[in-house]
Write a protein that holds these residues in place. Structure first.
Motif, PDB file in Angstrom:
ATOM      1  N   GLN A   1      -2.074   1.430  -1.073  1.00 44.82           N
ATOM      2  CA  GLN A   1      -1.387   1.001  -2.285  1.00 44.82           C
ATOM      3  C   GLN A   1      -0.017   1.658  -2.411  1.00 44.82           C
ATOM      4  N   ARG A   2       0.063   2.937  -2.059  1.00 36.82           N
ATOM      5  CA  ARG A   2       1.354   3.615  -2.117  1.00 36.82           C
ATOM      6  C   ARG A   2       2.369   2.947  -1.191  1.00 36.82           C
ATOM      7  N   SER A   3       1.900   2.514  -0.026  1.00 35.06           N
ATOM      8  CA  SER A   3       2.778   1.845   0.923  1.00 35.06           C
ATOM      9  C   SER A   3       3.280   0.517   0.361  1.00 35.06           C
ATOM     10  N   ILE A   4       2.380  -0.252  -0.257  1.00 32.75           N
ATOM     11  CA  ILE A   4       2.785  -1.525  -0.858  1.00 32.75           C
ATOM     12  C   ILE A   4       3.802  -1.297  -1.964  1.00 32.75           C
ATOM     13  N   ASP A   5       3.531  -0.331  -2.832  1.00 27.29           N
ATOM     14  CA  ASP A   5       4.448  -0.047  -3.944  1.00 27.29           C
ATOM     15  C   ASP A   5       5.836   0.327  -3.433  1.00 27.29           C
ATOM     16  N   THR A   6       5.881   1.142  -2.371  1.00 30.48           N
ATOM     17  CA  THR A   6       7.169   1.548  -1.804  1.00 30.48           C
ATOM     18  C   THR A   6       7.931   0.352  -1.254  1.00 30.48           C
ATOM     19  N   GLN A   7       7.234  -0.524  -0.526  1.00 29.60           N
ATOM     20  CA  GLN A   7       7.894  -1.698   0.054  1.00 29.60           C
ATOM     21  C   GLN A   7       8.418  -2.642  -1.023  1.00 29.60           C
ATOM     22  N   LEU A   8       7.610  -2.867  -2.060  1.00 25.95           N
ATOM     23  CA  LEU A   8       8.033  -3.781  -3.128  1.00 25.95           C
ATOM     24  C   LEU A   8       9.237  -3.222  -3.875  1.00 25.95           C
ATOM     25  N   LYS A   9       9.237  -1.917  -4.097  1.00 26.60           N
ATOM     26  CA  LYS A   9      10.381  -1.290  -4.772  1.00 26.60           C
ATOM     27  C   LYS A   9      11.649  -1.447  -3.951  1.00 26.60           C
ATOM     28  N   GLU A  10      11.533  -1.253  -2.647  1.00 27.41           N
ATOM     29  CA  GLU A  10      12.695  -1.394  -1.771  1.00 27.41           C
ATOM     30  C   GLU A  10      13.204  -2.837  -1.756  1.00 27.41           C
ATOM     31  N   LEU A  11      12.294  -3.799  -1.965  1.00 29.31           N
ATOM     32  CA  LEU A  11      12.675  -5.214  -1.959  1.00 29.31           C
ATOM     33  C   LEU A  11      13.102  -5.701  -3.339  1.00 29.31           C
ATOM     34  N   GLY A  12      13.047  -4.816  -4.329  1.00 32.64           N
ATOM     35  CA  GLY A  12      13.463  -5.187  -5.670  1.00 32.64           C
ATOM     36  C   GLY A  12      12.472  -6.040  -6.423  1.00 32.64           C
ATOM     37  N   VAL A  13      11.201  -5.985  -6.030  1.00 30.35           N
ATOM     38  CA  VAL A  13      10.155  -6.755  -6.704  1.00 30.35           C
ATOM     39  C   VAL A  13       9.609  -5.943  -7.872  1.00 30.35           C
ATOM     40  N   GLY A  14       9.436  -6.593  -9.022  1.00 31.22           N
ATOM     41  CA  GLY A  14       8.971  -5.902 -10.217  1.00 31.22           C
ATOM     42  C   GLY A  14       7.512  -5.492 -10.142  1.00 31.22           C
ATOM     43  N   GLU A  15       7.025  -4.851 -11.192  1.00 31.28           N
ATOM     44  CA  GLU A  15       5.652  -4.344 -11.227  1.00 31.28           C
ATOM     45  C   GLU A  15       4.654  -5.490 -11.186  1.00 31.28           C
ATOM     46  N   LEU A  16       3.601  -5.302 -10.414  1.00 30.80           N
ATOM     47  CA  LEU A  16       2.596  -6.339 -10.233  1.00 30.80           C
ATOM     48  C   LEU A  16       1.641  -6.403 -11.410  1.00 30.80           C
ATOM     49  N   ASP A  17       1.067  -7.582 -11.615  1.00 34.95           N
ATOM     50  CA  ASP A  17       0.056  -7.777 -12.652  1.00 34.95           C
ATOM     51  C   ASP A  17      -1.317  -7.546 -12.025  1.00 34.95           C
ATOM     52  N   THR A  18      -1.720  -6.284 -11.963  1.00 35.34           N
ATOM     53  CA  THR A  18      -2.996  -5.926 -11.337  1.00 35.34           C
ATOM     54  C   THR A  18      -4.098  -6.001 -12.389  1.00 35.34           C
ATOM     55  N   VAL A  19      -4.999  -6.971 -12.230  1.00 37.57           N
ATOM     56  CA  VAL A  19      -6.035  -7.179 -13.241  1.00 37.57           C
ATOM     57  C   VAL A  19      -7.176  -6.180 -13.103  1.00 37.57           C
ATOM     58  N   ILE A  20      -7.406  -5.716 -11.885  1.00 32.75           N
ATOM     59  CA  ILE A  20      -8.461  -4.723 -11.653  1.00 32.75           C
ATOM     60  C   ILE A  20      -8.200  -4.073 -10.301  1.00 32.75           C
ATOM     61  N   ARG A  21      -8.619  -2.812 -10.156  1.00 30.68           N
ATOM     62  CA  ARG A  21      -8.479  -2.086  -8.896  1.00 30.68           C
ATOM     63  C   ARG A  21      -9.879  -1.774  -8.369  1.00 30.68           C
ATOM     64  N   LEU A  22     -10.142  -2.172  -7.139  1.00 31.26           N
ATOM     65  CA  LEU A  22     -11.454  -1.984  -6.526  1.00 31.26           C
ATOM     66  C   LEU A  22     -11.299  -1.206  -5.220  1.00 31.26           C
ATOM     67  N   GLY A  23     -12.379  -0.534  -4.820  1.00 38.82           N
ATOM     68  CA  GLY A  23     -12.276   0.421  -3.722  1.00 38.82           C
ATOM     69  C   GLY A  23     -12.598  -0.102  -2.343  1.00 38.82           C
ATOM     70  N   HIS A  24     -13.048  -1.351  -2.211  1.00 38.03           N
ATOM     71  CA  HIS A  24     -13.415  -1.852  -0.884  1.00 38.03           C
ATOM     72  C   HIS A  24     -12.967  -3.295  -0.750  1.00 38.03           C
TER      73      HIS A  24
END
Length: 300
Positions: free
Chosen positions: A206-229
């Motif tokens: 998730q940290r990797s995705i957040d970093t890439q999206l920030k670098e691409l100028g994409v806004g915060e995602l609408d995450t409805v739920i976070r699951l572990g698998h």
């Protein structure tokens, strides 16, 4: 100065450093606190320098203690590796490979490779531990595992560990067959408009995705739920019409069977960087080298 030094003394020392407290170290070891303090005093006498100072109720390493801690960890890691190597020789086994991995890598990517290797080499002992990246790195550092294969982020690594990038795995936006988005392709800027299933924030993926999206100028995602698998995420996507980002290797069967639908990005790409981690002084047996070769080949 005492001429004898036991590995047990080094283990106690490293545990006190890890816990930051003699009391907590004693509790972990299930011994009385004076026994731990005695081991530390004996080690200080052997080294000839004070190893700790007490600050705000916590044991903090001195400069000499920091140097001694690095040396102690190296000694313990090498001793553990020697014990494992000698055990294999004594038992007459075909060798062993012990590796650690992050969750998706250890669930989808490594099992086919390691089971194929085991089928080729009867008598071998192959173990894959699935754990959090920080725990996997610690296991590599102390010699509990031969190497780790996992999601790689930008965190600094201990100087005793080598890292090499195996592959940049493309991430796929997946939706249920009838769920949003209705189109077969979207722009990255459309991601925040979609109901997404994510993974916990602290996970390296998730940290990797957040970093890439920030670098691409994409806004915060609408995450409805976070699951572990990944399997739980797939079920949520299919049953509720949500969407999620997956590494390709984890959804190939689902896409082929029509359980999930792949959505292409029109203006860019996201990746999961997968790395190989091992100690700088690690000697790889022929079996371990074969395991590495199989993993590296799969990453090409």
């Amino acid at each position: 100065m005492e001429s004898q030094l036991s590995l047990r003394r080094l283990e106690v020392f490293c545990l006190v450093v890890e816990e930051g407290s003699v009391t907590r170290a004693a509790e972990r070891l299930r011994v009385a606190q004076p026994a731990v303090s005695s081991q530390l005093r004996a080690l200080e006498q052997w080294i000839g320098a004070r190893l700790f100072v007490r600050t705000s109720g916590r044991m903090v390493l001195t400069e000499a203690g920091t140097r001694a801690h690095l040396w102690a960890r190296e000694m313990l890691a090498r001793c553990l590796q020697v014990r494992r190597d000698v055990e294999e020789l004594t038992l007459g086994t075909g060798g062993s490979v012990v590796l650690a991995s992050s969750l998706a890598v250890g669930t989808y990517l490594l099992p086919p490779l390691m089971t194929a290797l085991r089928a080729e080499r009867p008598g071998t002992d192959i173990t894959v531990h699935v754990t959090q990246p920080e725990h996997a790195l610690h296991a590599v550092e102390i010699g509990e595992v031969d190497f780790a294969v996992m999601t790689r982020d930008e965190r600094a690594l201990p100087t005793s560990i080598v890292a090499e990038t195996l592959l940049d795995e493309p991430l796929i936006l997946c939706a249920s067959p009838g769920g949003p988005p209705t189109a077969d392709s979207v722009s990255l800027s459309a991601l925040p408009k979609l109901p997404l299933v994510g993974v916990p924030r602290h996970v390296a993926f998730q940290r990797s995705i957040d970093t890439q999206l920030k670098e691409l100028g994409v806004g915060e995602l609408d995450t409805v739920i976070r699951l572990g698998h990944a399997e739980a995420i797939k079920t949520a996507v299919i049953e509720h019409g949500w969407a999620a980002l997956f590494p390709r290797y984890s959804v190939e069967r689902d896409l082929a069977e029509g359980r999930l639908r792949a959505i292409e990005f029109t203006d860019g790409a996201l990746h999961e960087r997968i790395g190989l981690f091992y100690r700088t002084d690690k000697y790889f047996s022929p079996l371990q080298a074969s395991a590495l070769d199989a993993i590296r080949l799969a990453g090409r």
